[in-house]
Write a protein that holds these residues in place. Structure first.
Motif, short mmCIF file in Angstrom:
data_model
loop_
_atom_site.label_atom_id
_atom_site.label_comp_id
_atom_site.label_asym_id
_atom_site.label_seq_id
_atom_site.Cartn_x
_atom_site.Cartn_y
_atom_site.Cartn_z
N ARG A 115 0.82 -1.22 0.00
CA ARG A 115 0.00 0.00 0.00
C ARG A 115 0.84 1.26 0.00
N GLY A 116 2.13 1.15 0.32
CA GLY A 116 2.99 2.32 0.44
C GLY A 116 4.04 2.04 1.49
N VAL A 117 4.88 3.03 1.75
CA VAL A 117 5.96 2.84 2.72
C VAL A 117 5.60 3.63 3.98
N LEU A 118 5.62 2.95 5.12
CA LEU A 118 5.31 3.63 6.38
C LEU A 118 6.59 3.80 7.19
N PHE A 119 6.82 5.03 7.64
CA PHE A 119 7.92 5.30 8.57
C PHE A 119 7.30 5.42 9.95
N VAL A 120 7.72 4.55 10.86
CA VAL A 120 7.21 4.58 12.23
C VAL A 120 8.34 5.03 13.14
N TYR A 121 8.15 6.18 13.78
CA TYR A 121 9.19 6.74 14.63
C TYR A 121 8.88 6.46 16.09
N GLU A 122 9.92 6.07 16.85
CA GLU A 122 9.68 5.82 18.27
C GLU A 122 9.35 7.13 19.00
N TYR A 123 10.03 8.21 18.65
CA TYR A 123 9.81 9.50 19.30
C TYR A 123 8.36 9.97 19.10
N GLY A 124 7.67 10.18 20.19
CA GLY A 124 6.36 10.81 20.15
C GLY A 124 5.29 10.08 19.36
N SER A 125 5.47 8.77 19.13
CA SER A 125 4.51 8.00 18.31
C SER A 125 4.26 8.66 16.95
N ALA A 126 5.27 9.39 16.45
CA ALA A 126 5.10 10.02 15.14
C ALA A 126 5.23 8.96 14.04
N ASN A 127 4.58 9.19 12.94
CA ASN A 127 4.77 8.31 11.78
C ASN A 127 4.37 9.08 10.53
N ARG A 128 4.75 8.55 9.39
CA ARG A 128 4.30 9.18 8.15
C ARG A 128 4.16 8.11 7.08
N PHE A 129 3.12 8.26 6.32
CA PHE A 129 2.82 7.33 5.24
C PHE A 129 3.33 7.93 3.94
N PRO A 144 6.11 -8.83 4.68
CA PRO A 144 6.38 -10.18 5.16
C PRO A 144 6.85 -10.18 6.62
N GLY A 145 6.13 -10.92 7.48
CA GLY A 145 6.52 -11.01 8.88
C GLY A 145 6.02 -9.89 9.77
N LEU A 146 5.24 -8.95 9.19
CA LEU A 146 4.76 -7.80 9.97
C LEU A 146 3.35 -7.41 9.58
N VAL A 147 2.57 -6.98 10.58
CA VAL A 147 1.33 -6.26 10.31
C VAL A 147 1.42 -4.96 11.11
N VAL A 148 1.10 -3.84 10.48
CA VAL A 148 1.11 -2.57 11.19
C VAL A 148 -0.31 -2.03 11.24
N ILE A 149 -0.74 -1.68 12.45
CA ILE A 149 -2.06 -1.07 12.63
C ILE A 149 -1.84 0.36 13.05
N ARG A 150 -2.30 1.27 12.22
CA ARG A 150 -2.08 2.70 12.48
C ARG A 150 -3.43 3.34 12.76
N TYR A 151 -3.56 3.93 13.93
CA TYR A 151 -4.82 4.58 14.31
C TYR A 151 -4.76 6.04 13.91
N GLU A 152 -5.88 6.53 13.42
CA GLU A 152 -5.94 7.93 12.99
C GLU A 152 -5.80 8.87 14.19
N MET A 153 -6.61 8.61 15.23
CA MET A 153 -6.61 9.51 16.39
C MET A 153 -5.35 9.27 17.20
N ILE A 154 -4.63 10.34 17.54
CA ILE A 154 -3.36 10.29 18.28
C ILE A 154 -2.28 9.55 17.47
N HIS A 155 -2.48 9.35 16.20
CA HIS A 155 -1.46 8.85 15.27
C HIS A 155 -0.51 7.81 15.86
N GLU A 156 -1.05 6.70 16.35
CA GLU A 156 -0.18 5.65 16.86
C GLU A 156 -0.07 4.52 15.86
N VAL A 185 3.39 -1.88 15.56
CA VAL A 185 4.11 -2.78 14.66
C VAL A 185 4.04 -4.17 15.27
N ILE A 186 3.34 -5.08 14.59
CA ILE A 186 3.07 -6.41 15.17
C ILE A 186 3.89 -7.46 14.42
#
Lengths: 262, 346
Positions: A131-145, B197-209, B212-213
């Motif tokens: 679906r795209g590339v997700l960057f997940v940052y540990e700092y502040g639960s920030a991320n960007r798609f 492969p080997g991962l599912v990521v669930i990203r919530y809109e509210m509070i942008h969390e 990574v599973i």
């Protein structure tokens, strides 16, 4: 004389055309879609988050924490060494620096923006999905798609920008616009406006490294485009996993302390 | 204005359409095959929302007893209310139903209706809790009952918040927790699922969390983090059971977040263990189920289940909650100003 300039030009052309040295004999493994696999947990190992430019060791904004909060020395990650500010913008940067203890968005636990998110002293994870590339940052639960499909236009100003990506060979190129102009580049008060346009390049140079580049353009703040580059290192610990750094709780006294009931 | 009989016909038509859509969303037809990723895992990817269950009570109203689904008449009434809410929101007026009716006459303004989402397909569920049979939270342990009563008493002693610590975790923009992030609320119910492969990521809109599973082979989960490391969103481990993604999450911080919407409600303990199941049931629907194990707080485990569905055109936007949390400064400075006036007046 003429021969010499010709050979200089030829040499310069060759340098320009040839891929960088690190790209010559390493072929990155493939992701599920056949592109280079950049997935994993990465982290910068430098002092760019203190100051993108050259900086001597110095006291940090908090004397109360002693040497723990002091700023280590570091070399510039900016190509040509210095950020080409317009005169008025340079004055603004100096005011930012003077007020960094309270005004740095990092102190307030605000989202870091781009490019800063990639060289903060926290790991981040790249997830390459269909679906795209997700960057997940540990700092502040920030991320960007990062949208890898047909480019989309920003529909609102944001901290992390509107990110459109594409592949140039094995390099992931991310074009980011639609910023709100509130993020800083570092703890030294370097900044841009909401007209900022960032083009980032992520290239895997071997098993444990990504080469990261970001080119910045913002005619209202800088006299010309400029660029930073640095390696990013894989977190190779056997049990490496992204943890959680929700920092709001650590910033509330700073932000709202004046309203606490005395 | 539409003549009344025409309005009735439209409503009836909408009820039928909604009913058909609901049936389609929840009952996979015989020849439908769940999609797979290029590497062979069930494909759950997409942007989903829990909007369709907005308005379904968390605990079952007593009048329904052990009945899990509405009768046809009850369903028609709920569909009619949903229709009223959706047409009002689209027309930019305040619906005389649901949340807005509950806030009628209360001494503060409810949110304007353009903030709100609404159910695109009316749910037949009588409650989000599907187990135990009566749809109620199981009785609390004596210890949890005491904690709950204690926190209610403490909050009543403070007419105004003395600091941010008297505001809930959601109001502080810290988190809503795993349960609270999934339960339907008024807006920003988007859940973005990505896989590699080997991962599912669930990203919530509210509070942008983003959770990574890591996906383990069935019956071979790799161990959770040690007990000394705890986080709000916990430590998830996933595996596939047939077409279902099963996620077990532990290592929660206890005593700060509740099990209800937005992380409110009964506080859970650090022994909380969640087992979630995500099962794709149609092109535009995933059945979500979560079972809550917390023997320090509840005398039995319990389960919430509802579908998350796709809505045409739904996009996830950056939700800069903390960065724009003006209400925190306003609530606290307002409280201090009110105290100042009170001290002068008395």
């Amino acid at each position: 004389m003429q021969n010499r300039s010709i050979s200089l030009i030829a040499g310069a052309t060759l340098l320009f055309v040839l891929p960088p040295l690190w790209a010559q004999n390493y072929v990155a493994p493939r992701a599920a879609d056949g592109h280079a696999d950049l997935s994993g947990i990465w982290e910068a190992l430098n002092t760019a988050n203190w100051d993108l430019e050259d900086h001597s060791p110095q006291a940090g904004p908090m004397w109360q924490t002693g040497a723990i909060g002091a700023e280590p020395a570091g070399q510039s990650v900016v190509e040509d060494g210095v950020i080409p500010y317009l005169p008025a913008a340079l004055e603004e940067k100096k005011i930012n620096f003077a007020n960094r203890r309270t005004n740095d968005p990092e102190a307030k636990c605000y989202m870091p923006g781009i490019p800063r998110a990639n060289y903060m002293p926290y790991p981040f994870q790249i997830v390459q999905s269909p679906r795209g590339v997700l960057f997940v940052y540990e700092y502040g639960s920030a991320n960007r798609f990062v949208n890898m499909g047909k480019p989309v236009k920003p529909v609102s100003d944001t901290w992390m920008g509107t990110n459109n990506g594409h592949w140039e060979g094995d390099t992931l190129v991310v074009d980011a616009t639609g910023f709100n102009g509130l993020a800083w580049f570092d703890r030294a008060g370097d900044f841009a406006s909401d007209k900022l346009h960032v083009v980032e390049r992520f290239t895997r140079t071997d098993r444990e490294h990504l080469q990261y580049e970001a080119a910045m353009e913002d005619p209202s703040v800088f006299s010309r485009p400029w660029k930073i580059s640095m390696p990013l290192y894989r977190r190779v610990e056997r049990n490496a996993q992204l943890l959680e750094f929700k920092c709001v709780e650590f910033a509330e006294e700073l932000l709202y302390g004046q309203y606490r009931k005395k | 204005m539409l003549p009344e009989h025409r309005l009735v016909r439209i409503v009836v038509l909408c009820v039928i359409v909604a009913g058909t859509a609901f049936a389609q969303a929840n009952q996979p037809s015989g020849n439908w095959t769940p999609p797979k990723t290029a590497w062979g895992d069930p494909d759950l990817q997409g942007v989903w929302t829990s909007d369709d269950s907005f308005g379904v009570p968390f605990e079952r109203p007593r009048k329904y007893g052990n009945r899990k689904f509405l009768t046809d008449d009850e369903y028609a009434a709920r569909a009619k209310e949903n229709e009223l809410i959706s047409t009002s929101i689209q027309a930019g007026v305040t619906p005389q139903a649901g949340y807005w009716l509950q806030h009628d006459g209360v001494d503060y303004q409810p949110y304007p209706s353009n903030w709100s989402e609404y159910a695109r397909r009316t749910s037949r569920q009588t409650s989000l809790i599907v187990d135990p049979e009566d749809g109620q939270l199981p009785p609390l342990t004596p210890q949890a009952m005491l904690l709950r009563a204690g926190s209610i008493v403490a909050s009543r002693r403070k007419p105004h918040p003395e600091s941010w610590e008297d505001i809930n975790m959601y109001g502080r923009c810290i988190t809503r927790g795993v349960l609270g992030s999934m339960l339907p609320v008024m807006y920003s119910n988007g859940t973005d699922i990505l896989q590699s492969p080997g991962l599912v990521v669930i990203r919530y809109e509210m509070i942008h969390e983003a959770r990574v599973i890591p996906i383990d082979p069935p019956n071979k989960p790799h161990p959770h983090l040690p007990a000394g490391l705890r986080t709000y969103m916990g430590d998830p481990r996933g595996h596939w059971e047939s077409n279902s993604l099963v996620v077990e999450t532990t290592n929660f911080i206890g005593g700060r977040l509740g099990v209800g919407t937005n992380g409110d409600g009964v506080s859970y303990s650090e022994d909380l263990r969640l087992v979630e199941r995500f099962t794709r049931t149609s092109d535009r629907s995933i059945q979500y189920e979560v079972t809550v194990f917390d023997p320090k707080t509840f005398t039995a485990s319990w389960t919430v289940a509802f579908p998350i569905t796709q809505e045409p055109g739904y996009q996830i936007f950056e939700y800069a909650c903390h960065e724009g949390n003006y209400s925190m400064s306003n609530i606290l400075s307002g409280a201090r100003a009110e105290e100042k006036v009170q001290s002068v007046v008395k």
